[in-house]
Scaffold this active site. Structure first.
Site, PDB file in Angstrom:
ATOM      1  N   SER A   1     -64.934 -59.473 -24.203  1.00 21.56           N
ATOM      2  CA  SER A   1     -65.989 -58.473 -24.045  1.00 21.56           C
ATOM      3  C   SER A   1     -65.825 -57.454 -25.164  1.00 21.56           C
ATOM      4  O   SER A   1     -64.744 -57.327 -25.753  1.00 21.56           O
ATOM      5  CB  SER A   1     -65.834 -57.784 -22.681  1.00 21.56           C
ATOM      6  OG  SER A   1     -66.637 -56.625 -22.592  1.00 21.56           O
TER       7      SER A   1
ATOM      8  N   TYR B   1     -60.454 -52.647 -16.152  1.00 15.25           N
ATOM      9  CA  TYR B   1     -61.172 -53.766 -16.779  1.00 15.25           C
ATOM     10  C   TYR B   1     -60.770 -53.899 -18.242  1.00 15.25           C
ATOM     11  O   TYR B   1     -60.517 -55.013 -18.730  1.00 15.25           O
ATOM     12  CB  TYR B   1     -62.679 -53.530 -16.647  1.00 15.25           C
ATOM     13  CG  TYR B   1     -63.539 -54.622 -17.232  1.00 15.25           C
ATOM     14  CD1 TYR B   1     -63.489 -55.917 -16.736  1.00 15.25           C
ATOM     15  CD2 TYR B   1     -64.429 -54.350 -18.274  1.00 15.25           C
ATOM     16  CE1 TYR B   1     -64.286 -56.924 -17.256  1.00 15.25           C
ATOM     17  CE2 TYR B   1     -65.240 -55.344 -18.802  1.00 15.25           C
ATOM     18  CZ  TYR B   1     -65.163 -56.626 -18.294  1.00 15.25           C
ATOM     19  OH  TYR B   1     -65.954 -57.618 -18.809  1.00 15.25           O
TER      20      TYR B   1
END
Length: 293
Positions: free
Chosen positions: A143, A156
């Site tokens: 990501s 995260y």
């Protein structure tokens, strides 16, 4: 791996989002696809049924399998049933959102289990056959959150930054064996990521961070506005097209990192780091472990 031949592709996390879309598109492009997800006879039974019905109706070589990336036994059972694959796409993932202090140690462990340990389980399962053939491709779905950090996403970020380091090291270990490892770094896309964010269990501690909650709401609004802009790069197909392009690219010529979609300026980090990364490999006399072979 020839870019012109049909590949056997294993994809995790195919109940929705990038995984589901990739399974269908790659199968329609002629690849044999093994679409995996957890709960094919439970929570995702309807989604698994829809994929199988589409495969049958369109005569696609698309097979749906039960696979829970957090279970050693589930991964082993699925990969034994599937057999050797040419391409592994580690797509399954989960996002935790909120102040770091609001998450318990058990929650942090669970986040890392899905986003880091899960890919390791799959890599270990498919690598013996890839090493024996001296060929293969592993696509790790990271990501832009693996290249930068924002308040409210620390747990995260930890999982994606960890996956980045793991995958870069794995690339150098496997390249001399004929296996490519690449990272795909999507920005926000019109998927259900925000709807599925897991909040910290300690709501009392979370309440001490109203500024983080305010930032999170503003960030979500900005992203949702981008989804509504027809000119913004937020169509999930961009990521799936990138998978297909990476599969078709000759071995040894695939870039380590590729950002897809909104990058919030983080492409500049990749651009700045890349020559330093290559210089470091040169200084260690292992540059050939990263380039054409």
């Amino acid at each position: 791996m020839s870019s012109t031949t049909t590949q056997s592709v294993l994809i995790t996390g195919c109940s929705a989002g990038f995984g589901r879309d990739a399974a269908l598109q790659l199968a329609r492009s002629g690849h044999t696809v093994h679409a995996t997800m957890r709960g094919v006879h439970g929570k995702n039974a309807e989604r698994a049924r829809e994929l199988r019905q589409t495969a049958a109706a369109d005569s696609l070589a698309l097979h749906v399998h039960e696979l829970d990336v957090t279970s050693d036994a589930s991964v082993e059972t699925a990969v034994v049933a599937i057999g050797p694959v040419d391409v592994l796409i580690n797509n399954a993932g989960l996002g935790y959102g909120g102040p770091v202090e609001s998450f318990t140690a058990a929650q942090v462990t669970a986040q890392l289990d899905v986003n880091i340990v899960g890919p390791v389980r799959l890599v270990r399962a498919v690598l013996p056959a890839m090493r024996e053939r001296g060929d293969g491709l592993i696509i790790q779905i990271s990501s832009t959150a693996g290249r930068g950090a924002f308040p409210g996403f620390g747990v995260y970020h930890a999982s994606k930054w960890g996956l980045e380091g793991l995958s870069e090291a794995l690339r150098y270990e496997l390249a001399p064996l004929g296996i490519d490892v690449v990272l795909v770094e999507p920005g926000p896309f019109a998927t259900n990521f925000f709807d599925n964010l897991v909040a910290g269990d300690d709501t009392e501690r979370a309440a001490a961070y109203p500024h983080v909650a305010e930032f999170g709401e503003g960030f979500k609004s900005t992203v949702i506005e981008a989804f509504e802009n027809a000119d913004a790069p937020t169509d999930p197909k961009l990521v799936v097209d990138l998978f297909e392009k990476l599969i078709a690219t000759p071995k040894g010529q695939r870039p380590l990192r590729t950002i897809a979609g909104l990058d919030f300026g983080l492409q500049a980090i990749n651009d700045a780091v890349e020559p330093i990364r290559k210089q470091t490999l040169e200084s260690m006399h292992i540059a050939e472990w990263d380039g054409p072979r």
